[in-house]
Structures are given as structure tokens and as C-alpha cells.
Design an enzyme around this catalytic site. Structure first.
Site, PDB file in Angstrom:
ATOM      1  N   ASN A 182     -40.850 -86.625  27.838  1.00  0.00           N
ATOM      2  CA  ASN A 182     -39.803 -85.886  28.544  1.00  0.00           C
ATOM      3  C   ASN A 182     -39.716 -86.503  29.933  1.00  0.00           C
ATOM      4  O   ASN A 182     -40.540 -86.213  30.795  1.00  0.00           O
ATOM      5  CB  ASN A 182     -40.170 -84.395  28.622  1.00  0.00           C
ATOM      6  N   TRP A 183     -38.723 -87.368  30.096  1.00  0.00           N
ATOM      7  CA  TRP A 183     -38.620 -88.099  31.364  1.00  0.00           C
ATOM      8  C   TRP A 183     -38.180 -87.211  32.526  1.00  0.00           C
ATOM      9  O   TRP A 183     -38.297 -87.610  33.686  1.00  0.00           O
ATOM     10  CB  TRP A 183     -37.627 -89.255  31.218  1.00  0.00           C
ATOM     11  N   LYS A 184     -37.622 -86.047  32.207  1.00  0.00           N
ATOM     12  CA  LYS A 184     -37.043 -85.180  33.247  1.00  0.00           C
ATOM     13  C   LYS A 184     -36.025 -85.980  34.068  1.00  0.00           C
ATOM     14  O   LYS A 184     -35.421 -86.913  33.531  1.00  0.00           O
ATOM     15  CB  LYS A 184     -38.154 -84.572  34.116  1.00  0.00           C
ATOM     16  N   HIS A 238     -37.032 -75.525  27.788  1.00  0.00           N
ATOM     17  CA  HIS A 238     -38.084 -75.998  28.696  1.00  0.00           C
ATOM     18  C   HIS A 238     -38.223 -74.991  29.844  1.00  0.00           C
ATOM     19  O   HIS A 238     -37.234 -74.430  30.313  1.00  0.00           O
ATOM     20  CB  HIS A 238     -37.752 -77.389  29.238  1.00  0.00           C
ATOM     21  N   GLU A 277     -38.575 -75.345  32.890  1.00  0.00           N
ATOM     22  CA  GLU A 277     -37.758 -75.653  34.080  1.00  0.00           C
ATOM     23  C   GLU A 277     -36.322 -75.181  33.878  1.00  0.00           C
ATOM     24  O   GLU A 277     -35.665 -74.734  34.831  1.00  0.00           O
ATOM     25  CB  GLU A 277     -37.842 -77.159  34.390  1.00  0.00           C
ATOM     26  N   GLU A 307     -46.040 -75.064  25.979  1.00  0.00           N
ATOM     27  CA  GLU A 307     -46.228 -75.624  27.317  1.00  0.00           C
ATOM     28  C   GLU A 307     -46.555 -74.505  28.298  1.00  0.00           C
ATOM     29  O   GLU A 307     -45.647 -73.834  28.812  1.00  0.00           O
ATOM     30  CB  GLU A 307     -44.957 -76.345  27.778  1.00  0.00           C
ATOM     31  N   GLY A 337     -47.016 -80.479  35.118  1.00  0.00           N
ATOM     32  CA  GLY A 337     -46.898 -81.257  36.338  1.00  0.00           C
ATOM     33  C   GLY A 337     -47.929 -80.898  37.392  1.00  0.00           C
ATOM     34  O   GLY A 337     -47.824 -81.318  38.545  1.00  0.00           O
ATOM     35  N   SER A 339     -49.498 -81.627  31.477  1.00  0.00           N
ATOM     36  CA  SER A 339     -50.501 -82.558  32.023  1.00  0.00           C
ATOM     37  C   SER A 339     -51.327 -83.246  30.925  1.00  0.00           C
ATOM     38  O   SER A 339     -52.509 -83.520  31.118  1.00  0.00           O
ATOM     39  CB  SER A 339     -51.408 -81.855  33.034  1.00  0.00           C
ATOM     40  N   GLY A 396     -44.699 -85.259  30.085  1.00  0.00           N
ATOM     41  CA  GLY A 396     -43.839 -85.434  31.246  1.00  0.00           C
ATOM     42  C   GLY A 396     -44.274 -86.636  32.070  1.00  0.00           C
ATOM     43  O   GLY A 396     -43.910 -87.777  31.788  1.00  0.00           O
ATOM     44  N   GLY A 397     -45.064 -86.384  33.085  1.00  0.00           N
ATOM     45  CA  GLY A 397     -45.453 -87.430  34.035  1.00  0.00           C
ATOM     46  C   GLY A 397     -45.975 -88.702  33.383  1.00  0.00           C
ATOM     47  O   GLY A 397     -45.573 -89.819  33.756  1.00  0.00           O
TER      48      GLY A 397
HETATM   49  P1  PGA Z   1     -46.223 -82.893  32.418  1.00  0.00           P
HETATM   50  O1  PGA Z   1     -44.859 -82.240  31.859  1.00  0.00           O
HETATM   51  O2  PGA Z   1     -46.791 -83.733  31.306  1.00  0.00           O
HETATM   52  O3  PGA Z   1     -45.810 -83.702  33.600  1.00  0.00           O
HETATM   53  O4  PGA Z   1     -47.127 -81.752  32.772  1.00  0.00           O
HETATM   54  C1  PGA Z   1     -44.749 -81.796  30.549  1.00  0.00           C
HETATM   55  C2  PGA Z   1     -43.391 -81.175  30.336  1.00  0.00           C
HETATM   56  O5  PGA Z   1     -42.890 -80.488  31.235  1.00  0.00           O
HETATM   57  O6  PGA Z   1     -42.768 -81.351  29.263  1.00  0.00           O
END
Ligand code: PGA
Length: 249
Positions: free
Chosen positions: A9-11, A94, A96, A166, A172, A211, A232-233
Site C-alpha cells: 500500500n504505497w499510500k 483503510h 486512514e 490492521e 506507520g 509496521s 505500507g512503509g
Molecule cells: P505500515 O502501513 O506498514 O506503514 O504500518 C500499513 C498500512 O497502513 O496498510
């Protein structure tokens, strides 16, 4: 046996220039791996992802989808548009989106349905906040989020989806759920699905996200009910993402 899935998930990260190297690095790095791999990129880069990944064993997808099929919805992107660009997946719900953009359980269920109507596999995110975990309502929260989709779309629809657990407090933050904490919630999700259909529950892939990185991926994915990761990251660094995919395979 459920085949593991690792989805990036590149966001809201990347550019044409940086994506080129990342896509190539992922494509080359996961060639021949047994796990299924996907990257969910920002909308403007879907064409770039398709061009870079077509014919590889990496699928691509989007990070959201409109609940509407078409019409006067300025700024929105429909499932049919995603299908036009060869997307296999779209993330829905998600945290967010839920917290910054007001996606309620009902909206998430509508997005889930819209994705499937367009032939896209939704990756349904569920998860509790830190306050909810501390209040001991984690199971209630993820069950409520799941039930919104089950009551709108039905158990047969869930069979054509992926669920991602999640925990919001782990996204993050560098703070990962322990394998035992994650496994407990994954098992609860599967048990909830099994109440409606044991076969669907047994086949459902439930990803962990929050994470996940090369150092903890293998241990998390060794848990009985963890069928991969939503990353994500670590998905922004080809070597890290590839290492997670290798841990899944
Ligand atoms: P993260 O994000 O790996 O940076 O914690 C995961 C996500 O939000 O899908």
C-alpha cells in the site's frame, strides 16, 4: 492451503521517476516466488504500474474506490475505471480513509460491493484504535466492521475478497502487534466468518498490516491464521518489500 498474499500500500507516495525503479525492483525481485504479490498505487500511476508489471507475477490495484458506478461525483474513481486499467485489487476501509475522510462502515460496505461489481477484489481493512484495544473492545470493533459488509453483501461475496487486520495503533508507528496479538484477532475474524460459512472461513485470506517489515514478517506470517501482509512503509523500498514477499513464500 491458503496461498499467501503480500500487498503493498504505497499510500500517497511516489513519482513517475521513483516508481519506475521501485516497480522494476519488485517485478524482478519476486519473479518465481510462490507467494502472490500485489502493489496498490495512487490512481495517477495505475497506467505506469500496468505497463511495468504486465506479464509479471505482480498484480496491481488501487487504494480506494467510489461506492458509485458513475455520475456527478467530482474527484471520485469508479470500479469500472480501475478494471479498465487491469486492477485486480482495491483496498476499502483503510483506517486512514475511515478516520480522515469519514468512510463509515456503511460506506465501506458500499465500496466493497462496487469493487466486486466491477470485477475487482476488495481488500477489506478492519482494525481497532489504541483506545479501543485498551478498552478491551477489539473483537467487537472488528466484528462490527465485518458485519457491515456481511449484512450488505452476504457471505458469498466475502469469499471473493481479502480481509486485512490492521490495528490502527500499529500503522506507520513502528509498533507491530505481537504475533500472538495478531493471531488472536485473525482467529476471531475467521471464527466470525465460520459462523456464516465454515468453507468460506477456511479459504479466506486474512492479511496482517501495521509496521510489517523484513525483521518481523516471517514470524507474523507463521501464525496459523495470518495469510500474508498489507505493507505500507516497507513497500516503498524494493529490497524490503521483496524480503517480505520472500518470507511469505
Ligand atoms: P505500515 O502501513 O506498514 O506503514 O504500518 C500499513 C498500512 O497502513 O496498510
Amino acid at each position: 492451503m491458503r496461498r499467501k498474499l503480500v500487498a503493498g500500500n504505497w499510500k500517497m507516495h511516489g513519482s513517475l521517476a521513483t516508481n519506475a525503479g521501485l516497480l522494476q525492483g519488485v517485478r524482478d525481485g519476486v519473479a518465481g516466488l510462490a507467494a502472490e504479490v500485489a502493489v496498490c498505487v495512487p490512481y495517477p500511476y495505475l497506467a505506469q504500474a500496468r505497463a511495468a508489471l504486465d506479464g509479471s507475477n505482480v498484480a496491481w490495484g488501487a487504494q480506494d474506490v467510489s461506492e458509485h458506478a458513475q455520475g456527478a461525483y467530482t474527484g471520485e474513481v469508479s470500479g469500472a475505471m480501475l478494471a479498465d486499467f487491469g486492477c485486480r485489487y482495491a483496498i476499502v476501509g483503510h483506517s486512514e480513509r475511515r478516520s480522515y475522510y469519514g468512510d463509515t462502515d456503511a460506506v465501506v460496505a458500499a465500496k466493497f460491493e462496487a469493487a466486486q461489481k466491477a470485477g475487482i477484489v476488495p481488500i477489506l481493512c478492519v482494525g481497532e484504535t489504541l483506545a479501543e484495544r485498551e478498552a478491551n473492545v477489539t473483537a467487537e470493533v472488528v466484528t462490527r466492521q465485518l458485519d457491515a459488509v456481511l449484512s450488505r453483501c452476504g457471505i458469498a461475496a466475502l469469499a471473493r475478497s481479502v480481509v486485512a487486520y490492521e490495528p490502527v495503533w500499529a500503522i506507520g508507528t513502528g509498533r507491530t502487534a505481537s504475533p500472538e496479538q495478531a493471531q488472536e484477532v485473525h482467529a476471531a475474524i475467521r471464527a466470525r466468518v465460520a459462523r456464516d460459512d465454515a468453507g468460506v472461513a477456511a479459504a479466506l485470506r486474512i492479511l496482517y498490516g501495521g509496521s510489517m517489515k523484513p525483521a518481523n514478517a516471517a514470524e507474523l506470517m507463521a501464525q496459523a491464521d495470518i495469510d500474508g501482509g498489507l505493507i505500507g512503509g516497507a513497500a516503498l523500498v524494493a529490497a524490503d518489500f521483496v524480503a517480505i514477499c520472500a518470507a511469505a513464500a
